[in-house]
Scaffold this active site. Structure first.
Site, PDB file in Angstrom:
ATOM      1  N   GLU A 130      27.160  69.337  67.095  1.00  0.00           N
ATOM      2  CA  GLU A 130      26.211  69.943  68.011  1.00  0.00           C
ATOM      3  C   GLU A 130      25.947  71.384  67.643  1.00  0.00           C
ATOM      4  O   GLU A 130      26.750  72.036  66.977  1.00  0.00           O
ATOM      5  CB  GLU A 130      26.728  69.847  69.442  1.00  0.00           C
ATOM      6  N   CYS A 143      24.672  78.869  68.016  1.00  0.00           N
ATOM      7  CA  CYS A 143      26.073  78.521  67.777  1.00  0.00           C
ATOM      8  C   CYS A 143      26.095  77.284  66.874  1.00  0.00           C
ATOM      9  O   CYS A 143      25.573  76.233  67.257  1.00  0.00           O
ATOM     10  CB  CYS A 143      26.747  78.243  69.117  1.00  0.00           C
ATOM     11  N   CYS A 154      44.107  72.130  68.877  1.00  0.00           N
ATOM     12  CA  CYS A 154      44.356  73.069  69.978  1.00  0.00           C
ATOM     13  C   CYS A 154      44.298  72.270  71.280  1.00  0.00           C
ATOM     14  O   CYS A 154      43.383  71.464  71.477  1.00  0.00           O
ATOM     15  CB  CYS A 154      43.328  74.187  69.959  1.00  0.00           C
ATOM     16  N   CYS A 157      41.120  72.280  73.633  1.00  0.00           N
ATOM     17  CA  CYS A 157      39.802  72.124  73.008  1.00  0.00           C
ATOM     18  C   CYS A 157      39.443  70.656  72.836  1.00  0.00           C
ATOM     19  O   CYS A 157      40.228  69.886  72.278  1.00  0.00           O
ATOM     20  CB  CYS A 157      39.811  72.824  71.650  1.00  0.00           C
ATOM     21  N   GLY A 210      34.718  72.522  64.620  1.00  0.00           N
ATOM     22  CA  GLY A 210      35.375  72.676  63.327  1.00  0.00           C
ATOM     23  C   GLY A 210      36.011  74.020  63.092  1.00  0.00           C
ATOM     24  O   GLY A 210      35.732  74.995  63.777  1.00  0.00           O
ATOM     25  N   SER A 242      34.212  82.421  63.693  1.00  0.00           N
ATOM     26  CA  SER A 242      35.405  82.360  64.530  1.00  0.00           C
ATOM     27  C   SER A 242      36.453  81.465  63.882  1.00  0.00           C
ATOM     28  O   SER A 242      36.170  80.341  63.491  1.00  0.00           O
ATOM     29  CB  SER A 242      35.024  81.812  65.913  1.00  0.00           C
ATOM     30  N   LEU A 265      42.745  84.096  69.692  1.00  0.00           N
ATOM     31  CA  LEU A 265      44.129  84.517  69.915  1.00  0.00           C
ATOM     32  C   LEU A 265      44.791  83.692  71.029  1.00  0.00           C
ATOM     33  O   LEU A 265      45.776  83.013  70.810  1.00  0.00           O
ATOM     34  CB  LEU A 265      44.135  86.012  70.258  1.00  0.00           C
ATOM     35  N   ASN A 341      36.549  76.010  79.781  1.00  0.00           N
ATOM     36  CA  ASN A 341      35.617  74.951  80.160  1.00  0.00           C
ATOM     37  C   ASN A 341      36.343  73.627  80.185  1.00  0.00           C
ATOM     38  O   ASN A 341      36.674  73.087  79.133  1.00  0.00           O
ATOM     39  CB  ASN A 341      34.491  74.861  79.132  1.00  0.00           C
ATOM     40  N   CYS A 384      31.314  76.180  74.441  1.00  0.00           N
ATOM     41  CA  CYS A 384      32.202  75.987  73.300  1.00  0.00           C
ATOM     42  C   CYS A 384      33.342  75.052  73.686  1.00  0.00           C
ATOM     43  O   CYS A 384      33.821  75.077  74.808  1.00  0.00           O
ATOM     44  CB  CYS A 384      32.822  77.315  72.883  1.00  0.00           C
TER      45      CYS A 384
HETATM   46  N1  SAH Z   1      37.696  76.515  65.191  1.00  0.00           N
HETATM   47  C1  SAH Z   1      37.263  77.832  65.436  1.00  0.00           C
HETATM   48  C2  SAH Z   1      35.825  77.926  65.904  1.00  0.00           C
HETATM   49  C3  SAH Z   1      35.337  76.913  66.899  1.00  0.00           C
HETATM   50  S1  SAH Z   1      35.948  77.006  68.543  1.00  0.00           S
HETATM   51  C4  SAH Z   1      38.193  78.534  66.400  1.00  0.00           C
HETATM   52  O1  SAH Z   1      39.043  77.873  66.978  1.00  0.00           O
HETATM   53  O2  SAH Z   1      38.073  79.737  66.527  1.00  0.00           O
HETATM   54  C5  SAH Z   1      35.114  78.432  69.220  1.00  0.00           C
HETATM   55  C6  SAH Z   1      35.875  79.105  70.360  1.00  0.00           C
HETATM   56  O3  SAH Z   1      35.862  78.273  71.544  1.00  0.00           O
HETATM   57  C7  SAH Z   1      37.329  79.348  70.035  1.00  0.00           C
HETATM   58  O4  SAH Z   1      37.742  80.638  70.465  1.00  0.00           O
HETATM   59  C8  SAH Z   1      38.011  78.281  70.850  1.00  0.00           C
HETATM   60  O5  SAH Z   1      39.348  78.593  71.087  1.00  0.00           O
HETATM   61  C9  SAH Z   1      37.157  78.227  72.096  1.00  0.00           C
HETATM   62  N2  SAH Z   1      37.317  77.026  72.910  1.00  0.00           N
HETATM   63  C10 SAH Z   1      37.634  75.781  72.505  1.00  0.00           C
HETATM   64  N3  SAH Z   1      37.688  74.938  73.559  1.00  0.00           N
HETATM   65  C11 SAH Z   1      37.388  75.649  74.645  1.00  0.00           C
HETATM   66  C12 SAH Z   1      37.265  75.336  76.032  1.00  0.00           C
HETATM   67  N4  SAH Z   1      37.443  74.112  76.483  1.00  0.00           N
HETATM   68  N5  SAH Z   1      36.926  76.334  76.880  1.00  0.00           N
HETATM   69  C13 SAH Z   1      36.711  77.582  76.418  1.00  0.00           C
HETATM   70  N6  SAH Z   1      36.805  77.933  75.128  1.00  0.00           N
HETATM   71  C14 SAH Z   1      37.148  76.988  74.251  1.00  0.00           C
HETATM   72 FE1  SF4 Z   2      41.223  74.556  67.666  1.00  0.00          FE
HETATM   73 FE2  SF4 Z   2      38.816  75.586  67.014  1.00  0.00          FE
HETATM   74 FE3  SF4 Z   2      39.577  73.186  66.051  1.00  0.00          FE
HETATM   75 FE4  SF4 Z   2      39.011  73.435  68.633  1.00  0.00          FE
HETATM   76  S1  SF4 Z   2      37.560  73.693  66.940  1.00  0.00           S
HETATM   77  S2  SF4 Z   2      40.766  72.339  67.735  1.00  0.00           S
HETATM   78  S3  SF4 Z   2      39.711  75.512  69.061  1.00  0.00           S
HETATM   79  S4  SF4 Z   2      40.547  75.160  65.620  1.00  0.00           S
END
Ligand code: SAH
Ligand code: SF4
Length: 409
Positions: A130, A143, A154, A157, A210, A242, A265, A341, A384
């Site tokens: 997306e 984005c 994570c 996520c 990703g 990011s 972080l 979210n 995100c």
């Molecule tokens: N993989 C990379 C970039 C994509 S995620 C990363 O992890 O940085 C982009 C951002 O959205 C990251 O800071 C991630 O931690 C955050 N994110 C992921 N899931 C989320 C959620 N459910 N609510 C809020 N932020 C989220």
């Molecule tokens: Fe973690 Fe970013 Fe991958 Fe989601 S997209 S699993 S926040 S590294």
């Protein structure tokens, strides 16, 4: 383990012990490749296969580059500075196809979300990513995604829960920007210099699906095309990548890509970060912050953004806010607080608004701009970490209806 960690799902813990899931799916090139998204070098090579002699290639690349990335040409016949023969020779071998839009949704606040279908091997599990456009008064931010799914897990996520993972090609990364400019009619139609400079897509953030630093070469090549001043022309200061903290590639990103860096972080201790961002077990906070401190080109004018997702009762205490500012001390930084979210099945809750405000006050008082990322496009689940989650829940019939809507729109 603290009590707050007990919300972690057992299966997430099991998945986390692997840190990364494997293997990656293969990219299947279409029979007739598209020129959209190619770098200058790749374009020159493609012209060679269409019979363009070496001494002419530089000039032809320059011309085609302009048509592709300034004018947004959608067919070879529009390229009127090329001879008819060359246009025919190109059309025999290549297309100017963009990634396919499977669905388009427009939020009441103007946010747009595109579900993009990419070529893949598994017919029953299409490769989809997306891409979201967020208009604001002074800018328009796109984005984009770097992978279908993500190899990392994570726990907060949704992308991390997807099993299917494949790297996007550089062309598919650039293709998302091209596609947005198509849909928003954001191309130049008059000669350069005769139009106001304001563009709808003025900024790009690689914060979709990703982990970009696990797809380094394609991300590097793609973003360098996006930033090219004679083409799409989105300057590197307006592009943010990011990462969840792939330490060995952070310095490389600064040297070879040179865009703004954001680091996810989310926790101030290794113990908690090991749970939220399991990659932390491989690259702990100390190494991550060290890499940030040495990020090439870092200055007060080019700060690192630290992202911190606000999870109720998990990482949002005021003690953690104080620890956060201590942790990033000495690094030119911005701190971005992201309201969590929730997604179907997620075990976390977003911190209360009052708590986010108190947390942000501590960060602000320590001298950091601490914008709380306002949720946009909530009605179309455009946030995100939620990318694609909605599409997985809609039925085939709804999907068709959305697709029809996208085509008639
Ligand atoms: N993989 C990379 C970039 C994509 S995620 C990363 O992890 O940085 C982009 C951002 O959205 C990251 O800071 C991630 O931690 C955050 N994110 C992921 N899931 C989320 C959620 N459910 N609510 C809020 N932020 C989220
Ligand atoms: Fe973690 Fe970013 Fe991958 Fe989601 S997209 S699993 S926040 S590294």
């Amino acid at each position: 383990m603290t009590a707050s960690l007990s919300v972690t799902q057992p299966d997430a813990v099991a998945a986390a012990s692997a840190i990364e899931k494997r293997p990656l799916e293969r990219y299947v090139a279409p029979a007739k490749p598209s020129l959209v998204g190619l770098s200058r070098a790749a374009l020159a090579e493609a012209l060679g296969t269409a019979g363009v002699p070496e001494r002419q290639r530089r000039m032809r690349v320059q011309q085609i580059w302009h048509w592709l990335y300034v004018r947004g040409a959608q067919d070879f016949d529009a390229m009127t500075t090329l001879s008819k023969e060359l246009r025919t020779a190109l059309a025999e071998r290549f297309t100017l196809a963009r990634p396919e839009i499977a669905a388009e949704q427009i939020s009441v606040d103007g946010t747009r979300k595109w579900l993009i279908r990419l070529p893949g091997e598994l017919a029953d599990r299409p490769h989809e990513v997306e891409c979201v456009y967020i208009p604001e008064t002074d800018r328009g931010t796109l984005c984009i995604s770097s992978q279908v799914g993500c190899t990392l897990n994570c726990t907060f996520c949704h992308t991390g829960t997807q099993r299917l993972v494949r790297n996007l090609t550089a062309g598919e990364i650039v293709g998302q920007v091209v596609l947005a400019r198509d849909r928003l009619e954001d191309w130049r139609t008059a000669p350069t210099g005769t139009e106001p400079e304001k563009r709808l897509v003025s900024n790009v953030v690689m914060m979709g699906m990703g982990e970009p630093l696990y797809n380094f070469e394609a991300v590097r090549d793609g973003l360098n095309v996006v930033a090219d001043g004679e083409g799409l022309s989105i300057s590197k200061r307006r592009i943010t990548l990011s990462t969840s903290g792939v330490v060995p590639n952070i310095a490389r990103a600064g040297d070879e890509i040179g865009v703004m860096l954001a680091v996810s972080l989310h926790a101030v201790t290794d113990e908690l970060r090991n749970h939220l961002v399991p990659l932390n077990r491989k690259y702990p906070l100390r190494d991550l912050l060290d890499a940030c401190r040495h990020y090439p080109g870092l200055s007060n004018a080019r700060r690192i953004t630290f992202e911190y997702v606000m999870l109720k009762g998990i990482n949002d205490s005021l003690t953690e806010a104080r620890a956060l500012v201590r942790l990033v001390k000495g690094i030119p930084a911005k701190i971005n607080l992201i309201p969590f979210n929730p997604w179907p099945g997620s075990k976390y809750e977003c911190s209360d608004w009052e708590q986010i405000e108190k947390f942000s006050e501590i960060v602000f008082d320590a001298g950091y701009a601490s914008p709380v990322r306002t949720p946009r496009g909530r009605d179309i689940l455009a946030a995100c970490g939620q990318l694609k989650s909605a599409s997985e829940k809609i039925s085939a019939r709804e999907r068709l209806a959305l697709r029809a809507m996208a085509m008639t729109d």
